[in-house]
Design an enzyme around this catalytic site. Structure first.
Site, mmCIF file in Angstrom:
data_model
loop_
_atom_site.group_PDB
_atom_site.id
_atom_site.type_symbol
_atom_site.label_atom_id
_atom_site.label_comp_id
_atom_site.label_asym_id
_atom_site.label_seq_id
_atom_site.Cartn_x
_atom_site.Cartn_y
_atom_site.Cartn_z
ATOM 1 N N CYS A 1 9.036 -3.049 -6.918
ATOM 2 C CA CYS A 1 7.954 -3.991 -6.601
ATOM 3 C C CYS A 1 6.914 -3.312 -5.700
ATOM 4 O O CYS A 1 7.256 -2.617 -4.740
ATOM 5 C CB CYS A 1 8.579 -5.202 -5.910
ATOM 6 S SG CYS A 1 7.379 -6.319 -5.215
ATOM 7 N N CYS B 1 13.683 -7.607 -0.152
ATOM 8 C CA CYS B 1 14.595 -7.018 -1.155
ATOM 9 C C CYS B 1 15.018 -5.637 -0.683
ATOM 10 O O CYS B 1 14.542 -4.611 -1.177
ATOM 11 C CB CYS B 1 13.900 -6.938 -2.503
ATOM 12 S SG CYS B 1 13.542 -8.536 -3.217
ATOM 13 N N CYS C 1 5.246 -13.021 -5.806
ATOM 14 C CA CYS C 1 6.484 -12.228 -5.703
ATOM 15 C C CYS C 1 7.210 -12.288 -7.043
ATOM 16 O O CYS C 1 7.379 -13.370 -7.622
ATOM 17 C CB CYS C 1 7.333 -12.834 -4.589
ATOM 18 S SG CYS C 1 9.055 -12.362 -4.641
ATOM 19 N N GLN D 1 20.468 -24.812 -4.693
ATOM 20 C CA GLN D 1 20.677 -23.355 -4.719
ATOM 21 C C GLN D 1 19.376 -22.672 -5.134
ATOM 22 O O GLN D 1 18.592 -23.240 -5.893
ATOM 23 C CB GLN D 1 21.799 -23.010 -5.707
ATOM 24 C CG GLN D 1 23.129 -23.689 -5.415
ATOM 25 C CD GLN D 1 23.934 -22.992 -4.320
ATOM 26 O OE1 GLN D 1 23.558 -21.937 -3.812
ATOM 27 N NE2 GLN D 1 25.052 -23.592 -3.942
ATOM 28 N N TYR E 1 31.063 -30.438 1.164
ATOM 29 C CA TYR E 1 29.728 -29.821 1.319
ATOM 30 C C TYR E 1 29.029 -29.870 -0.042
ATOM 31 O O TYR E 1 28.552 -28.861 -0.551
ATOM 32 C CB TYR E 1 29.809 -28.370 1.809
ATOM 33 C CG TYR E 1 30.635 -28.154 3.046
ATOM 34 C CD1 TYR E 1 30.055 -28.206 4.316
ATOM 35 C CD2 TYR E 1 32.006 -27.887 2.956
ATOM 36 C CE1 TYR E 1 30.823 -27.998 5.458
ATOM 37 C CE2 TYR E 1 32.777 -27.680 4.091
ATOM 38 C CZ TYR E 1 32.181 -27.738 5.330
ATOM 39 O OH TYR E 1 32.944 -27.523 6.458
ATOM 40 N N ASN F 1 32.104 -25.580 -0.437
ATOM 41 C CA ASN F 1 30.925 -24.714 -0.581
ATOM 42 C C ASN F 1 30.072 -24.869 0.694
ATOM 43 O O ASN F 1 29.004 -25.459 0.673
ATOM 44 C CB ASN F 1 30.129 -25.126 -1.832
ATOM 45 C CG ASN F 1 28.891 -24.288 -2.072
ATOM 46 O OD1 ASN F 1 27.880 -24.789 -2.565
ATOM 47 N ND2 ASN F 1 28.928 -23.025 -1.751
ATOM 48 N N CYS G 1 28.442 -18.378 0.398
ATOM 49 C CA CYS G 1 27.260 -17.505 0.410
ATOM 50 C C CYS G 1 27.362 -16.476 1.515
ATOM 51 O O CYS G 1 26.399 -15.763 1.791
ATOM 52 C CB CYS G 1 25.983 -18.341 0.543
ATOM 53 S SG CYS G 1 25.977 -19.362 2.028
#
Ligand SMILES: C[S@@+](CC[C@H](N)C(=O)[O-])C[C@H]1O[C@@H](n2cnc3c(N)ncnc32)[C@H](O)[C@@H]1O
Length: 408
Positions: free
Chosen positions: A16, A27, A101, A221, A250, A335, A362
């Site tokens: 990018c 990133c 982006c 998400q 959750y 979660n 996550c």
């Protein structure tokens, strides 16, 4: 990776432009090819969770995301001036506009550009952090493949009339528009008050074979395609155990619970699933989805010839709620946010005797710590979920089964 054409990606290197110019470091793994990123993350996850594995643990192939255009949520900080608003990521270079982006699908970029046109025409001054002046703080977008929800985070209601006057400038695919009023000068992105401006009151987000309601202040998400497959994977694993009762702790807008209900219906199986979440709006969203999909009625007895499927949702703290239940289910999905389930819920689950637990995380570090607190459960299956390509973040999914004393 180079097959994806985007004006900001160098077709030779696949890197990018914002990254190579040193204008955005979000990133951080950009120089590593995507498949190597996934391999590396998979190896690291295996090492991190080794303490909870047994010789029988099945390590599944990673669930791999599309490398670009996967990010269906944008949280843009607004700076600059009313005539030239700048949309940047919180925590990165403030002057760099990242509305195009390449992580975003074209729909998100188009919607952001239309929000920019609205800010200009309505002359809404961006918030200035140092002077504590200005009105618009953030533009938040959540997109489905065909529609989007736009939320304008404002310091006060003073620009609302001007904004209302020019709403037609928003992209025609914007189906929900609201203003979030956030008068405080603090790190939190959103305030407590949400004012509906136009369109429906909620977005309908397709996940797998169902679509879920998303009211403005609910969590979703960031990578819907991967999340849909994650929900479907968990639903298959839970149904494969023969469970007829489950909790989704959750649960947010109910992605896991509703997918479990959907899978049960597809298999002609009974299912009674309860989702628990701390945010009222997310629970209201989940209840709306359950009703629309016919999962909101009472579950019939297991002996009736017609299988019945019910998804029920309540607002509560997951730990407190779980601690006070006398009827335990056959399977539990958790979660949690990045902090993990923590000592209290890990202790409740470890002592519960429930046969199957699916933990989607996550933050693999807090997952590893939580599993160390649950010695009665070992990993039967595990899968790396490539939810956030090019970043150092990953989702990890484990299916835990209760072990016997001899196996420990
Ligand atoms: C990682 S999100 C997962 C949401 C949902 N499972 C999904 O896939 O969209 C974590 C969720 O936990 C909720 N949450 C945070 N603290 C909580 C608590 N103490 N009890 C219950 N839910 C909580 C958040 O509001 C958020 O919706």
């Amino acid at each position: 990776m180079t097959a994806f054409a985007h004006p900001r990606i160098d077709p030779e290197s696949g890197i990018c432009e914002y990254f190579s110019a040193g204008q955005c470091e979000s990133c951080s793994l950009m120089r590593t090819p995507h498949d190597a990123q996934v391999d590396e993350a998979n190896t690291q996850l295996k090492a991190l969770l080794a303490h909870a594995m047994t010789p029988a643990t099945v390590w599944e192939e990673p669930l791999v995301s599309a490398p670009w255009g996967f990010r269906t949520k944008a949280k843009m900080m607004v700076r600059g001036t009313a005539n030239a608003p700048v949309f940047s990521f919180p925590g990165t270079h403030e002057g760099v506009d990242l509305a195009d982006c390449p992580l975003y699908p074209a729909l998100v970029t188009d919607v952001l550009e239309s929000a920019r046109a609205l800010i200009r025409r309505a002359q809404v001054p961006p918030y200035n952090l140092d002077k504590r002046r200005g009105e618009i703080k953030y533009v938040l977008v959540t997109a489905t493949p065909t529609e989007a929800m736009v939320r304008l985070v404002l310091r006060s209601t003073s620009a609302l009339d001007r904004i209302r006057e020019h709403l037609a400038l928003l992209d025609p695919r914007v189906s929900v528009v609201s203003a979030n009023i956030h008068p405080e000068h603090e790190a939190l992105i959103e305030g407590a008050e949400e004012i509906h401006l136009a369109g429906a009151d909620r977005l309908r987000l397709p996940i797998g074979g169902i679509d879920v309601d998303v009211l403005p202040r609910s969590f979703t998400q960031t990578n819907t395609a991967v999340a849909s497959e994650l929900y479907a994977q968990v639903a298959r694993w839970i149904l494969d155990t023969g469970a007829h009762t489950a909790w989704d702790l959750y649960c947010g807008v109910g992605g896991f619970a509703l997918s479990i209900a959907h899978e049960a219906r597809a298999r002609g199986a009974h299912m009674d699933v309860t989702g628990i979440e701390i945010t009222n709006e997310a629970i209201e969203s989940a209840r709306g989805s359950a009703k629309r999909h016919g999962f909101a009625g009472a579950v019939g007895p297991l002996t009736t010839p017609e299988p019945s499927v019910r998804a029920h949702f309540d607002t509560a703290d997951a730990t407190e709620w779980a601690r006070h239940q006398s009827n335990l289910p056959e399977a539990i999905v958790v979660n949690p946010p990045r902090r993990g389930i923590g000592d209290a819920l890990a202790t409740v689950l470890n002592g519960s005797g429930v046969r199957t637990i699916a933990y989607s995380s996550c933050n693999p570090e807090t997952l590893a710590a939580d599993l160390a607190r649950m010695p009665n459960y070992r990993i039967a299956r595990a899968r790396l979920i490539d939810m956030f390509p090019h970043s150092a973040h990953n989702e990890a999914l484990v299916l835990l089964t209760r072990t016997t004393a001899e196996e420990r």
